[in-house]
Write a protein that holds these residues in place. Sequence first.
Motif, mmCIF file in Angstrom:
data_model
loop_
_atom_site.group_PDB
_atom_site.id
_atom_site.type_symbol
_atom_site.label_atom_id
_atom_site.label_comp_id
_atom_site.label_asym_id
_atom_site.label_seq_id
_atom_site.Cartn_x
_atom_site.Cartn_y
_atom_site.Cartn_z
ATOM 1 N N THR A 31 11.409 1.881 8.268
ATOM 2 C CA THR A 31 10.235 1.187 7.759
ATOM 3 C C THR A 31 10.674 0.051 6.855
ATOM 4 O O THR A 31 11.767 0.088 6.264
ATOM 5 N N TYR A 32 9.833 -0.977 6.740
ATOM 6 C CA TYR A 32 10.079 -2.060 5.795
ATOM 7 C C TYR A 32 9.522 -1.744 4.404
ATOM 8 O O TYR A 32 9.716 -2.523 3.477
ATOM 9 N N LEU A 33 8.832 -0.627 4.253
ATOM 10 C CA LEU A 33 8.140 -0.333 3.004
ATOM 11 C C LEU A 33 9.084 0.250 1.953
ATOM 12 O O LEU A 33 9.627 1.342 2.118
ATOM 13 N N HIS A 34 9.262 -0.496 0.871
ATOM 14 C CA HIS A 34 9.928 0.033 -0.308
ATOM 15 C C HIS A 34 8.903 0.798 -1.153
ATOM 16 O O HIS A 34 7.725 0.459 -1.178
ATOM 17 N N GLY A 35 9.383 1.811 -1.863
ATOM 18 C CA GLY A 35 8.504 2.572 -2.745
ATOM 19 C C GLY A 35 7.711 3.656 -2.054
ATOM 20 O O GLY A 35 6.821 4.258 -2.658
ATOM 21 N N LEU A 36 8.006 3.956 -0.780
ATOM 22 C CA LEU A 36 7.188 4.932 -0.058
ATOM 23 C C LEU A 36 7.321 6.337 -0.636
ATOM 24 O O LEU A 36 6.402 7.154 -0.506
ATOM 25 N N PHE A 37 8.452 6.663 -1.296
ATOM 26 C CA PHE A 37 8.611 8.011 -1.841
ATOM 27 C C PHE A 37 7.805 8.220 -3.124
ATOM 28 O O PHE A 37 7.727 9.344 -3.630
ATOM 29 N N ASP A 38 7.204 7.146 -3.655
ATOM 30 C CA ASP A 38 6.318 7.299 -4.811
ATOM 31 C C ASP A 38 5.023 8.007 -4.415
ATOM 32 O O ASP A 38 4.303 8.496 -5.289
ATOM 33 N N PRO B 277 -1.484 8.711 2.782
ATOM 34 C CA PRO B 277 -1.522 7.331 2.269
ATOM 35 C C PRO B 277 -0.181 6.919 1.680
ATOM 36 O O PRO B 277 0.544 7.720 1.086
ATOM 37 N N LEU B 278 0.137 5.655 1.853
ATOM 38 C CA LEU B 278 1.339 5.068 1.276
ATOM 39 C C LEU B 278 0.949 3.814 0.507
ATOM 40 O O LEU B 278 -0.025 3.142 0.837
ATOM 41 N N SER B 279 1.708 3.499 -0.516
ATOM 42 C CA SER B 279 1.605 2.195 -1.166
ATOM 43 C C SER B 279 3.012 1.777 -1.526
ATOM 44 O O SER B 279 3.836 2.601 -1.915
ATOM 45 N N GLY B 280 3.305 0.509 -1.355
ATOM 46 C CA GLY B 280 4.647 0.035 -1.625
ATOM 47 C C GLY B 280 4.696 -1.469 -1.522
ATOM 48 O O GLY B 280 3.697 -2.160 -1.730
ATOM 49 N N TYR B 281 5.863 -1.990 -1.174
ATOM 50 C CA TYR B 281 6.013 -3.430 -1.094
ATOM 51 C C TYR B 281 7.066 -3.785 -0.055
ATOM 52 O O TYR B 281 7.947 -2.990 0.267
ATOM 53 N N GLU B 282 6.924 -4.993 0.476
ATOM 54 C CA GLU B 282 7.852 -5.505 1.478
ATOM 55 C C GLU B 282 8.646 -6.675 0.893
ATOM 56 O O GLU B 282 8.071 -7.556 0.244
ATOM 57 N N ILE B 283 9.957 -6.669 1.131
ATOM 58 C CA ILE B 283 10.823 -7.810 0.812
ATOM 59 C C ILE B 283 11.828 -7.909 1.956
ATOM 60 O O ILE B 283 12.802 -7.161 1.982
ATOM 61 N N HIS B 284 11.593 -8.792 2.891
ATOM 62 C CA HIS B 284 12.551 -8.889 3.998
ATOM 63 C C HIS B 284 12.453 -10.244 4.675
ATOM 64 O O HIS B 284 11.452 -10.959 4.541
ATOM 65 N N MET B 285 13.510 -10.584 5.409
ATOM 66 C CA MET B 285 13.594 -11.866 6.106
ATOM 67 C C MET B 285 13.863 -11.619 7.592
ATOM 68 O O MET B 285 14.817 -12.140 8.155
ATOM 69 N N GLY B 286 13.045 -10.809 8.214
ATOM 70 C CA GLY B 286 13.219 -10.531 9.622
ATOM 71 C C GLY B 286 11.973 -9.918 10.221
ATOM 72 O O GLY B 286 11.132 -9.367 9.500
#
Length: 527
Positions: free
Chosen positions: A453-460, A406-415
């Motif tokens: 990946t677009y996912l920030h925070g995946l290493f948490d 499982p992963l949890s994180g956030y996306e911030i991107h313009m593409g």
Amino acid sequence: MTAGTVMKGAVMLQGTASDVGKSVLVAGLCRLLARQGHKVAPFKAQNMALNSGITPSGDEMGRAQILQAEAAGILPDVRMNPVLLKPTSDRKSQVVLMGKVFKDMDAVSYHHFKPQLQHEIHEAYQSLSREYDLLVMEGAGSPAEINLRDRDIVNMGMAELVDAPVILVADIDRGGVFASIYGTLALLAESERARVKGVIINKFRGDVALLTPGIEQIEALTGVPVLGVMPYLPLQLEDEDGVALQPGGRKYQPQAGRALDIAVIQVPHIANFTDFNALVAQPDVSLRYVREPGELGRPDLLILPGSKNTLGDLQALHDQGLATAILTAHANGVPVLGICGGYQMLGARLIDGVESGIDEMAGLGLLDTVTRFACDKVTTQVTARVLGTGEASVPCGPLAVGAFAPLSGYEIHMGHTTLGDAARPFCRIQTRNGQPLAVEDGAVNLEGTVAGTYLHGLFDAPAFTRQLLDSLRHAKGLAPLPGEPFDYLAHKQQQFDRLADAMAEHLDLAAIYRILQGQPSGRSLVS
């Protein structure tokens, strides 16, 4: 003040300069007050940083205020940081207002525009103050930036707007602490100096008794009490901005004696390098930032991070020779992982220069992907699971690990990125901002040696991170690390408590609490 006593009020921590530790001390004070049962929230009117995050409602705000909210034990709320500036070049920033992109503005235009933001900022503050008993506010840079004072909305201008007392934070680690205290106070207007109720000397190394003569003299010269001397604490907490990544900064130091060497390419507009705090905290990882080709060597993993100017930073990689170094490292067997802008750079093509004015560029060509930029920004919190080895069409390799993790994180991107035949998805997103869905994200090459990946925070995510690191250990002939996966989120809570405990030991909290309630602080000479 005892637990259970209802206290109402606010205080603002301002600094003699940037990176003196305001953000961390605000987090610590929020933690102290929350542990005593108070309803407390952080607030910063304007943040300038490329480290941002996403609230549960899908709004973008500064990572520093998200960290402070975590310390207070509450969910982040965009009202805690109504204005976020994200630099896209030396002279221009993207203005994020109440969590949404407003427009790009150059420095002069924004300076003239700031008074128009005051109403929105005041409304956000007042709304928070109706829900929380205590607000711990943070300034930006220094209140002594006299060239900007006439339109200030984040330091004394904000303190005056809500009639908040101020505590000045000074960093002794950089030297000249007494001069910085005296000079800052001397440059303030008389009404502003009257608002400063105390000083905290931060990041001290040594015997505090040696400071006593200086503290006595600075108190006599300024009439402002020193509320305590905080020791230098090597905490593993997120940084507000990129000052820590400057040469010689604390993020620049690799950890000796660790089994795994992970290198992060420091692009000029690096964003969300807070992604890597969870890696730094791992017991077997030494993480370093690379700015020159000769520094790269042969790491166990190479990471291309997020960027606020993807095409501009990609061009910089070519200009600096780092693009060639990355390709050479990969050819020599180094696995490469890209996050957000770094993921986009790893592809074959990047089209439509929304961010930089460049129409199209060839990517590094390590992933069979094409990215098309758009004006709309994706800002979501997500849950996902990794598409690991064993599922249909998923490759094997050092980066094709973490099956079903499982992963949890956030996306911030313009593409938007599309995959070609020689790439497979990295993960499957299961929810965005709490809404269920099934959509694939990221890419892995067929050999499993390059991923993005677009996912920030995946290493948490403990399980995924440990499987990834154990895969890198296996490639070096090392056994997996025994025991349960390291829980970074639990570790961060311990760091908050360690900070709060140190503040309780070294600061005059009784005086600070009086300041919070608008009472005289009293003289608090450190002995």
